[in-house]
Write an enzyme that holds these catalytic residues in place. Structure first.
Site, mmCIF file in Angstrom:
data_model
loop_
_atom_site.group_PDB
_atom_site.id
_atom_site.type_symbol
_atom_site.label_atom_id
_atom_site.label_comp_id
_atom_site.label_asym_id
_atom_site.label_seq_id
_atom_site.Cartn_x
_atom_site.Cartn_y
_atom_site.Cartn_z
ATOM 1 N N ASN A 1 47.527 -63.402 18.305
ATOM 2 C CA ASN A 1 47.523 -64.848 18.486
ATOM 3 C C ASN A 1 47.732 -65.207 19.952
ATOM 4 O OD1 ASN A 1 47.261 -64.882 15.747
ATOM 5 N ND2 ASN A 1 49.393 -65.376 15.334
ATOM 6 N N HIS B 1 45.741 -60.563 23.042
ATOM 7 C CA HIS B 1 44.591 -61.393 23.403
ATOM 8 C C HIS B 1 44.945 -62.510 24.369
ATOM 9 C CE1 HIS B 1 42.755 -60.052 19.291
ATOM 10 N NE2 HIS B 1 42.670 -59.123 20.215
ATOM 11 N N ASN C 1 49.384 -60.867 3.145
ATOM 12 C CA ASN C 1 48.227 -61.736 3.275
ATOM 13 C C ASN C 1 47.913 -62.286 1.884
ATOM 14 O OD1 ASN C 1 45.593 -62.833 3.691
ATOM 15 N ND2 ASN C 1 45.298 -61.420 5.408
ATOM 16 N N PRO C 2 47.619 -63.596 1.749
ATOM 17 C CA PRO C 2 47.253 -64.094 0.411
ATOM 18 C C PRO C 2 45.911 -63.532 -0.075
ATOM 19 C CG PRO C 2 47.539 -65.930 1.986
ATOM 20 C CD PRO C 2 47.627 -64.662 2.745
ATOM 21 N N TYR D 1 39.946 -75.220 24.466
ATOM 22 C CA TYR D 1 41.295 -74.673 24.610
ATOM 23 C C TYR D 1 42.322 -75.791 24.808
ATOM 24 C CZ TYR D 1 39.618 -69.949 24.310
ATOM 25 O OH TYR D 1 39.076 -68.785 23.823
ATOM 26 N N CYS E 1 40.504 -72.980 41.262
ATOM 27 C CA CYS E 1 41.592 -72.144 41.780
ATOM 28 C C CYS E 1 42.062 -72.690 43.130
ATOM 29 C CB CYS E 1 41.076 -70.708 41.955
ATOM 30 S SG CYS E 1 42.256 -69.630 42.783
ATOM 31 N N GLY F 1 48.971 -61.559 8.200
ATOM 32 C CA GLY F 1 48.170 -62.746 8.513
ATOM 33 C C GLY F 1 46.978 -62.464 9.389
HETATM 34 C C1 BV8 Z 1 36.684 -55.130 23.074
HETATM 35 C C2 BV8 Z 1 41.381 -64.713 21.877
HETATM 36 C C3 BV8 Z 1 35.848 -53.404 24.439
HETATM 37 C C4 BV8 Z 1 40.464 -65.844 22.108
HETATM 38 C C5 BV8 Z 1 40.331 -63.242 20.235
HETATM 39 C C6 BV8 Z 1 29.830 -56.224 20.155
HETATM 40 C C7 BV8 Z 1 29.998 -56.564 21.491
HETATM 41 C C8 BV8 Z 1 31.244 -56.572 22.089
HETATM 42 C C9 BV8 Z 1 32.341 -56.236 21.360
HETATM 43 C C10 BV8 Z 1 32.168 -55.924 20.020
HETATM 44 C C11 BV8 Z 1 30.940 -55.892 19.409
HETATM 45 N N1 BV8 Z 1 31.114 -55.550 18.102
HETATM 46 C C12 BV8 Z 1 32.407 -55.367 17.867
HETATM 47 C C13 BV8 Z 1 33.045 -55.567 19.012
HETATM 48 C C14 BV8 Z 1 34.417 -55.502 19.214
HETATM 49 C C15 BV8 Z 1 34.928 -56.945 19.121
HETATM 50 C C16 BV8 Z 1 35.180 -57.228 17.670
HETATM 51 O O1 BV8 Z 1 36.130 -56.690 17.130
HETATM 52 N N2 BV8 Z 1 34.352 -58.054 17.023
HETATM 53 C C17 BV8 Z 1 34.558 -58.284 15.607
HETATM 54 C C18 BV8 Z 1 34.332 -59.753 15.279
HETATM 55 C C19 BV8 Z 1 33.646 -57.351 14.829
HETATM 56 N N3 BV8 Z 1 36.145 -56.947 19.879
HETATM 57 C C20 BV8 Z 1 36.119 -57.314 21.149
HETATM 58 O O2 BV8 Z 1 35.180 -57.796 21.731
HETATM 59 C C21 BV8 Z 1 37.436 -57.070 21.860
HETATM 60 N N4 BV8 Z 1 37.169 -56.377 23.087
HETATM 61 O O3 BV8 Z 1 36.409 -54.528 22.063
HETATM 62 O O4 BV8 Z 1 36.512 -54.637 24.350
HETATM 63 C C22 BV8 Z 1 34.379 -53.703 24.427
HETATM 64 C C23 BV8 Z 1 33.877 -54.482 25.442
HETATM 65 C C24 BV8 Z 1 32.496 -54.716 25.467
HETATM 66 C C25 BV8 Z 1 31.664 -54.176 24.471
HETATM 67 C C26 BV8 Z 1 32.219 -53.437 23.417
HETATM 68 C C27 BV8 Z 1 33.563 -53.206 23.402
HETATM 69 C C28 BV8 Z 1 38.106 -58.386 22.173
HETATM 70 C C29 BV8 Z 1 38.583 -59.024 20.884
HETATM 71 C C30 BV8 Z 1 39.470 -60.219 21.210
HETATM 72 C C31 BV8 Z 1 38.743 -61.506 20.921
HETATM 73 N N5 BV8 Z 1 39.647 -62.643 21.159
HETATM 74 N N6 BV8 Z 1 41.180 -64.229 20.505
HETATM 75 C C32 BV8 Z 1 40.852 -67.049 21.306
HETATM 76 O O5 BV8 Z 1 41.749 -66.975 20.434
HETATM 77 O O6 BV8 Z 1 40.255 -68.105 21.565
HETATM 78 S S1 BV8 Z 1 40.196 -62.672 18.670
HETATM 79 C C33 BV8 Z 1 40.591 -63.856 17.560
HETATM 80 O O7 BV8 Z 1 40.442 -63.197 16.293
HETATM 81 C C34 BV8 Z 1 42.025 -64.356 17.575
HETATM 82 O O8 BV8 Z 1 42.863 -63.718 18.526
HETATM 83 C C35 BV8 Z 1 42.505 -63.959 16.182
HETATM 84 O O9 BV8 Z 1 43.849 -63.709 16.139
HETATM 85 C C36 BV8 Z 1 41.730 -62.725 16.011
HETATM 86 C C37 BV8 Z 1 41.669 -62.068 14.691
HETATM 87 O O10 BV8 Z 1 41.528 -63.039 13.739
HETATM 88 P P1 BV8 Z 1 42.784 -63.202 12.768
HETATM 89 O O11 BV8 Z 1 44.014 -63.358 13.585
HETATM 90 O O12 BV8 Z 1 42.751 -62.105 11.790
HETATM 91 O O13 BV8 Z 1 42.501 -64.590 12.142
HETATM 92 P P2 BV8 Z 1 41.492 -64.880 10.960
HETATM 93 O O14 BV8 Z 1 41.300 -66.351 10.944
HETATM 94 O O15 BV8 Z 1 40.319 -63.967 11.043
HETATM 95 O O16 BV8 Z 1 42.287 -64.421 9.647
HETATM 96 C C38 BV8 Z 1 43.466 -65.087 9.272
HETATM 97 C C39 BV8 Z 1 44.038 -64.281 8.128
HETATM 98 O O17 BV8 Z 1 45.282 -64.870 7.749
HETATM 99 C C40 BV8 Z 1 43.174 -64.265 6.879
HETATM 100 O O18 BV8 Z 1 43.080 -62.952 6.377
HETATM 101 C C41 BV8 Z 1 43.944 -65.150 5.899
HETATM 102 O O19 BV8 Z 1 43.801 -64.708 4.563
HETATM 103 C C42 BV8 Z 1 45.347 -64.956 6.351
HETATM 104 N N7 BV8 Z 1 46.264 -66.050 6.046
HETATM 105 C C43 BV8 Z 1 45.983 -67.362 5.906
HETATM 106 N N8 BV8 Z 1 47.132 -68.036 5.656
HETATM 107 C C44 BV8 Z 1 48.147 -67.119 5.656
HETATM 108 C C45 BV8 Z 1 47.587 -65.853 5.905
HETATM 109 N N9 BV8 Z 1 48.323 -64.733 5.959
HETATM 110 C C46 BV8 Z 1 49.650 -64.856 5.752
HETATM 111 N N10 BV8 Z 1 50.256 -66.035 5.516
HETATM 112 C C47 BV8 Z 1 49.536 -67.176 5.456
HETATM 113 N N11 BV8 Z 1 50.145 -68.364 5.196
#
Ligand code: BV8
Length: 265
Positions: A123, A140, A234-235, A88, A168, A208
């Site tokens: 973000n 987040h 999104n691209p 971080y 802390c 994005g």
């Molecule tokens: C939750 C903070 C209830 C940290 C982030 C199994 C166990 C536990 C949970 C789960 C599980 N299975 C599923 C889940 C739910 C899980 C989840 O969704 N997993 C996914 C991977 C399947 N979610 C959670 O755990 C959430 N909590 O559900 O609690 C719970 C609790 C326990 C058990 C069950 C449920 C918490 C989710 C939050 C995680 N923290 N970030 C950090 O940043 O270090 S998420 C992280 O991903 C970032 O915040 C990021 O923003 C986010 C999403 O990614 P994107 O923003 O979409 O970024 P990415 O790189 O993926 O994509 C970029 C996009 O931009 C692309 O499409 C690209 O084409 C596009 N792009 C590129 N250039 C451009 C552009 N677009 C426009 N213009 C450009 N120029």
């Protein structure tokens, strides 16, 4: 002959700005001009043009061998708190070197023109606030904030120490980044406000984001379910793409300024 008519019809419908090759459908312009409530969900892609790597883009240098989804978890922090804290710190350095881009600024402009505007972001880089957005829901958390691992309460300052992560000042437990890791629940009041904004929006933008992370990825479907016009910028295609009302395929930093100019002048 029919194809010729359809092509002419299609180009008429897309108001083509002689200054740009960005096609903003005329129907979308009409709907946005009539919209009173707009909600926007952003992901890492809107910060890409600021030079901040997206969440799933390959990491560089020291971090190349780590998968962000494996580092952004409570287990990773428990296993190696120093490694996660330093990841971080590295991201903070990258973000401090970045500036908000025209995509962030276009959303500030949009906020000034819409009666009820809500910006929801996945973000943690704080760039929307640095750009001048006010009503920002950080689903987040924020990588520039820290909190006590035991008390789960924010810690603004702590004494200099060689120890990484620091401790802390109130109870001596380790500090951790004030972000939501995978497997952790989102701040209930923030998520509720985001769901409300999506449910009442006349228009909802998904910008994005790969639309893979829940519950954020549910928000566009909430908007669709209540009849909103949903626009994806999104691209690349995402799992949301087949469901949206309009798909604008290109970088947010190029499309958003053009869209705001064409809709609101
Ligand atoms: C939750 C903070 C209830 C940290 C982030 C199994 C166990 C536990 C949970 C789960 C599980 N299975 C599923 C889940 C739910 C899980 C989840 O969704 N997993 C996914 C991977 C399947 N979610 C959670 O755990 C959430 N909590 O559900 O609690 C719970 C609790 C326990 C058990 C069950 C449920 C918490 C989710 C939050 C995680 N923290 N970030 C950090 O940043 O270090 S998420 C992280 O991903 C970032 O915040 C990021 O923003 C986010 C999403 O990614 P994107 O923003 O979409 O970024 P990415 O790189 O993926 O994509 C970029 C996009 O931009 C692309 O499409 C690209 O084409 C596009 N792009 C590129 N250039 C451009 C552009 N677009 C426009 N213009 C450009 N120029």
């Amino acid at each position: 002959m029919l194809m010729k008519i359809l092509q002419m019809e299609s180009s008429r419908r897309h108001e083509r700005n002689p200054m740009s090759e960005i096609l903003i459908p005329a129907e979308l312009i009409t709907r946005l001009r009539a919209a009173r409530r707009i909600a926007v969900l952003t992901g890492a892609g809107i910060s890409a043009e600021s030079g901040v790597p997206t969440f799933r883009e390959a990491q560089t240098g020291l971090w190349a061998r780590y998968n962000p989804e494996e580092l952004a978890t409570p287990e990773a922090f428990r296993r190696n708190p120093r490694l996660v804290w330093e990841w971080y710190a590295w991201r903070q350095t990258r973000v401090r070197q970045a500036e908000p881009n025209p995509g962030h600024l276009a959303l500030v402009d949009m906020e000034h023109r819409i009666a009820e505007f809500t910006l929801i972001t996945q973000n943690v880089d704080g760039l929307h606030r640095r750009a001048g957005s006010h009503q920002v829901l950080e689903l987040h958390g924020n990588l520039f904030r820290a909190k006590c691992l035991d008390e789960d309460r924010p810690v603004e300052n702590w004494p200099d120490s060689e120890e990484i992560p620091p401790r802390c000042p109130r109870c001596g437990a380790l500090l951790r980044p004030d972000v939501v890791w995978f497997g952790e629940t989102l701040p209930a009041s923030v998520l509720r406000a985001a769901e409300q904004a999506a449910a009442h929006a006349d228009a909802f933008f998904s910008i994005g984001t790969s639309a893979l992370v829940y519950p954020a990825a549910d928000l566009p479907f909430t908007a669709l379910g209540t009849g909103a016009t949903v626009v994806e910028i999104n691209p690349q295609p995402t799992p949301l793409s087949p469901h949206v009302t309009f798909s604008l395929n290109g970088p947010a930093g190029v499309i958003l300024p053009e869209l705001v100019a064409r809709v609101w002048g």
